[in-house]
Design a protein around this motif. Structure first.
Motif, PDB file in Angstrom:
ATOM      1  N   MET A 139       0.841  -1.176   0.000  1.00 23.54           N
ATOM      2  CA  MET A 139       0.000   0.000   0.000  1.00 23.54           C
ATOM      3  C   MET A 139       0.887   1.242   0.000  1.00 23.54           C
ATOM      4  SD  MET A 139      -3.283  -0.855   0.401  1.00 23.54           S
ATOM      5  CE  MET A 139      -4.176  -2.324   0.772  1.00 23.54           C
ATOM      6  N   ASP A 140       0.407   2.260  -0.680  1.00 27.92           N
ATOM      7  CA  ASP A 140       1.138   3.514  -0.647  1.00 27.92           C
ATOM      8  C   ASP A 140       0.503   4.440   0.381  1.00 27.92           C
ATOM      9  OD1 ASP A 140      -1.111   4.658  -1.780  1.00 27.92           O
ATOM     10  OD2 ASP A 140      -0.201   5.070  -3.718  1.00 27.92           O
ATOM     11  N   ILE A 141       0.925   5.685   0.411  1.00 25.08           N
ATOM     12  CA  ILE A 141       0.452   6.637   1.418  1.00 25.08           C
ATOM     13  C   ILE A 141      -1.057   6.860   1.347  1.00 25.08           C
ATOM     14  CG2 ILE A 141       0.817   8.746   0.082  1.00 25.08           C
ATOM     15  CD1 ILE A 141       2.085   9.890   2.700  1.00 25.08           C
ATOM     16  N   THR A 142      -1.669   6.632   0.189  1.00 27.65           N
ATOM     17  CA  THR A 142      -3.118   6.814   0.032  1.00 27.65           C
ATOM     18  C   THR A 142      -3.878   5.518   0.269  1.00 27.65           C
ATOM     19  OG1 THR A 142      -3.055   6.359  -2.342  1.00 27.65           O
ATOM     20  CG2 THR A 142      -2.779   8.670  -1.648  1.00 27.65           C
ATOM     21  N   ASN A 143      -3.203   4.517   0.806  1.00 27.56           N
ATOM     22  CA  ASN A 143      -3.777   3.198   1.052  1.00 27.56           C
ATOM     23  C   ASN A 143      -4.205   2.482  -0.222  1.00 27.56           C
ATOM     24  OD1 ASN A 143      -3.371   3.102   3.800  1.00 27.56           O
ATOM     25  ND2 ASN A 143      -5.279   4.178   4.239  1.00 27.56           N
ATOM     26  N   GLN A 144      -3.619   2.872  -1.341  1.00 28.35           N
ATOM     27  CA  GLN A 144      -3.856   2.179  -2.599  1.00 28.35           C
ATOM     28  C   GLN A 144      -2.747   1.150  -2.782  1.00 28.35           C
ATOM     29  OE1 GLN A 144      -6.530   2.691  -4.655  1.00 28.35           O
ATOM     30  NE2 GLN A 144      -7.214   3.984  -2.980  1.00 28.35           N
ATOM     31  N   PRO A 145      -3.060  -0.021  -3.311  1.00 29.93           N
ATOM     32  CA  PRO A 145      -1.997  -0.998  -3.543  1.00 29.93           C
ATOM     33  C   PRO A 145      -0.997  -0.471  -4.569  1.00 29.93           C
ATOM     34  CG  PRO A 145      -4.104  -1.785  -4.407  1.00 29.93           C
ATOM     35  CD  PRO A 145      -4.363  -0.488  -3.716  1.00 29.93           C
ATOM     36  N   VAL A 146       0.267  -0.730  -4.311  1.00 29.48           N
ATOM     37  CA  VAL A 146       1.317  -0.318  -5.235  1.00 29.48           C
ATOM     38  C   VAL A 146       1.345  -1.307  -6.384  1.00 29.48           C
ATOM     39  CG1 VAL A 146       3.803  -0.004  -5.530  1.00 29.48           C
ATOM     40  CG2 VAL A 146       2.694   0.745  -3.424  1.00 29.48           C
ATOM     41  N   VAL A 147       1.239  -0.790  -7.599  1.00 35.98           N
ATOM     42  CA  VAL A 147       1.345  -1.641  -8.781  1.00 35.98           C
ATOM     43  C   VAL A 147       2.829  -1.794  -9.090  1.00 35.98           C
ATOM     44  CG1 VAL A 147       0.776  -1.876 -11.223  1.00 35.98           C
ATOM     45  CG2 VAL A 147      -0.876  -0.836  -9.658  1.00 35.98           C
ATOM     46  N   PRO A 148       3.337  -3.022  -9.041  1.00 34.95           N
ATOM     47  CA  PRO A 148       4.766  -3.211  -9.268  1.00 34.95           C
ATOM     48  C   PRO A 148       5.214  -2.663 -10.621  1.00 34.95           C
ATOM     49  CG  PRO A 148       3.796  -5.203  -8.387  1.00 34.95           C
ATOM     50  CD  PRO A 148       2.663  -4.277  -8.732  1.00 34.95           C
ATOM     51  N   LEU A 149       6.376  -2.016 -10.609  1.00 37.04           N
ATOM     52  CA  LEU A 149       7.004  -1.515 -11.827  1.00 37.04           C
ATOM     53  C   LEU A 149       8.283  -2.298 -12.050  1.00 37.04           C
ATOM     54  CD1 LEU A 149       7.471   0.413 -14.202  1.00 37.04           C
ATOM     55  CD2 LEU A 149       8.452   2.049 -12.571  1.00 37.04           C
ATOM     56  N   LEU A 150       8.365  -2.947 -13.199  1.00 33.12           N
ATOM     57  CA  LEU A 150       9.550  -3.710 -13.568  1.00 33.12           C
ATOM     58  C   LEU A 150      10.109  -3.153 -14.863  1.00 33.12           C
ATOM     59  CD1 LEU A 150       7.099  -5.888 -12.664  1.00 33.12           C
ATOM     60  CD2 LEU A 150       9.122  -7.278 -12.454  1.00 33.12           C
ATOM     61  N   ARG A 151      11.425  -3.108 -14.954  1.00 31.50           N
ATOM     62  CA  ARG A 151      12.090  -2.719 -16.194  1.00 31.50           C
ATOM     63  C   ARG A 151      12.961  -3.882 -16.635  1.00 31.50           C
ATOM     64  NH1 ARG A 151      13.892   2.843 -13.806  1.00 31.50           N
ATOM     65  NH2 ARG A 151      11.918   3.963 -14.059  1.00 31.50           N
ATOM     66  N   LEU A 152      12.728  -4.323 -17.851  1.00 29.75           N
ATOM     67  CA  LEU A 152      13.536  -5.396 -18.414  1.00 29.75           C
ATOM     68  C   LEU A 152      14.449  -4.792 -19.472  1.00 29.75           C
ATOM     69  CD1 LEU A 152      14.282  -8.374 -18.704  1.00 29.75           C
ATOM     70  CD2 LEU A 152      12.402  -8.574 -20.368  1.00 29.75           C
ATOM     71  N   TYR A 153      15.735  -4.866 -19.226  1.00 28.49           N
ATOM     72  CA  TYR A 153      16.723  -4.361 -20.172  1.00 28.49           C
ATOM     73  C   TYR A 153      17.197  -5.508 -21.050  1.00 28.49           C
ATOM     74  CZ  TYR A 153      16.923   0.087 -17.767  1.00 28.49           C
ATOM     75  OH  TYR A 153      16.607   1.319 -17.238  1.00 28.49           O
ATOM     76  N   VAL A 154      17.109  -5.296 -22.368  1.00 27.49           N
ATOM     77  CA  VAL A 154      17.543  -6.290 -23.336  1.00 27.49           C
ATOM     78  C   VAL A 154      18.477  -5.620 -24.337  1.00 27.49           C
ATOM     79  CG1 VAL A 154      15.460  -7.709 -23.097  1.00 27.49           C
ATOM     80  CG2 VAL A 154      15.532  -5.891 -24.829  1.00 27.49           C
ATOM     81  N   ALA A 155      19.155  -6.441 -25.128  1.00 29.00           N
ATOM     82  CA  ALA A 155      20.087  -5.922 -26.132  1.00 29.00           C
ATOM     83  C   ALA A 155      19.638  -6.362 -27.516  1.00 29.00           C
ATOM     84  CB  ALA A 155      21.504  -6.415 -25.845  1.00 29.00           C
ATOM     85  N   GLY A 156      18.870  -5.507 -28.175  1.00 30.41           N
ATOM     86  CA  GLY A 156      18.444  -5.793 -29.538  1.00 30.41           C
ATOM     87  C   GLY A 156      17.356  -6.852 -29.610  1.00 30.41           C
ATOM     88  N   ALA A 157      17.088  -7.275 -30.835  1.00 31.69           N
ATOM     89  CA  ALA A 157      16.018  -8.246 -31.105  1.00 31.69           C
ATOM     90  C   ALA A 157      16.596  -9.644 -31.272  1.00 31.69           C
ATOM     91  CB  ALA A 157      15.240  -7.828 -32.345  1.00 31.69           C
ATOM     92  N   THR A 158      17.386 -10.050 -30.303  1.00 29.69           N
ATOM     93  CA  THR A 158      18.019 -11.370 -30.355  1.00 29.69           C
ATOM     94  C   THR A 158      17.092 -12.432 -29.770  1.00 29.69           C
ATOM     95  OG1 THR A 158      19.003 -11.148 -28.167  1.00 29.69           O
ATOM     96  CG2 THR A 158      20.289 -10.287 -30.035  1.00 29.69           C
ATOM     97  N   SER A 159      17.424 -13.676 -29.997  1.00 35.50           N
ATOM     98  CA  SER A 159      16.621 -14.756 -29.417  1.00 35.50           C
ATOM     99  C   SER A 159      16.692 -14.714 -27.892  1.00 35.50           C
ATOM    100  CB  SER A 159      17.079 -16.117 -29.942  1.00 35.50           C
ATOM    101  OG  SER A 159      18.431 -16.348 -29.609  1.00 35.50           O
ATOM    102  N   ARG A 160      17.817 -14.325 -27.355  1.00 32.19           N
ATOM    103  CA  ARG A 160      17.961 -14.217 -25.895  1.00 32.19           C
ATOM    104  C   ARG A 160      17.040 -13.128 -25.345  1.00 32.19           C
ATOM    105  NH1 ARG A 160      23.509 -13.215 -22.488  1.00 32.19           N
ATOM    106  NH2 ARG A 160      22.646 -13.915 -20.511  1.00 32.19           N
ATOM    107  N   SER A 161      16.958 -12.001 -26.049  1.00 32.71           N
ATOM    108  CA  SER A 161      16.057 -10.918 -25.633  1.00 32.71           C
ATOM    109  C   SER A 161      14.607 -11.367 -25.709  1.00 32.71           C
ATOM    110  CB  SER A 161      16.266  -9.683 -26.525  1.00 32.71           C
ATOM    111  OG  SER A 161      17.554  -9.148 -26.347  1.00 32.71           O
ATOM    112  N   THR A 162      14.262 -12.031 -26.784  1.00 30.84           N
ATOM    113  CA  THR A 162      12.889 -12.519 -26.959  1.00 30.84           C
ATOM    114  C   THR A 162      12.518 -13.499 -25.857  1.00 30.84           C
ATOM    115  OG1 THR A 162      13.047 -12.203 -29.342  1.00 30.84           O
ATOM    116  CG2 THR A 162      11.314 -13.679 -28.555  1.00 30.84           C
ATOM    117  N   ARG A 163      13.431 -14.410 -25.516  1.00 31.66           N
ATOM    118  CA  ARG A 163      13.182 -15.361 -24.421  1.00 31.66           C
ATOM    119  C   ARG A 163      12.984 -14.634 -23.098  1.00 31.66           C
ATOM    120  NH1 ARG A 163      17.168 -18.401 -26.633  1.00 31.66           N
ATOM    121  NH2 ARG A 163      18.679 -17.707 -25.094  1.00 31.66           N
TER     122      ARG A 163
END
Length: 101
Positions: A1-25
């Protein structure tokens, strides 16, 4: 919950390098795990370090793929390809329970 008693929506950042198969996976894995444990209750930013190098520098990203849990804090980074067996550590950083608990 945040200060307004609203649930915090998780924020995730996924860093990838280009359009490789590893990035896609990495993108597929993170989306699948988020939908399994937080369906519709998360924000995921996918950032290509070739397209947005400044963002990577700001978040001190040194390798890809890297999943950065931004909220809830403190920020936590998971470097390398995530596997289902890694999800309990990610869930702990997000303060969520999984069906594996």
């Amino acid at each position: 919950m945040d200060i307004t008693n609203q649930p915090v929506v998780p924020l995730l950042r996924l860093y990838v390098a280009g359009a490789t198969s590893r990035s896609t996976r990495a993108i597929t894995t993170v989306r699948r795990l988020c939908e399994r444990y937080m369906p519709g209750r998360y924000r995921l930013e996918v950032i290509d370090v070739y397209q947005q190098p400044d963002r990577a520098r700001e978040d001190h990203i040194i390798a890809t793929p890297t999943l950065l849990v931004v909220e809830p804090g403190p920020p936590t980074a998971f470097i390398g390809e995530l596997r289902s067996s890694d999800w309990p550590r990610v869930a702990a950083a997000l303060n969520i329970l999984t069906d594996d608990d």
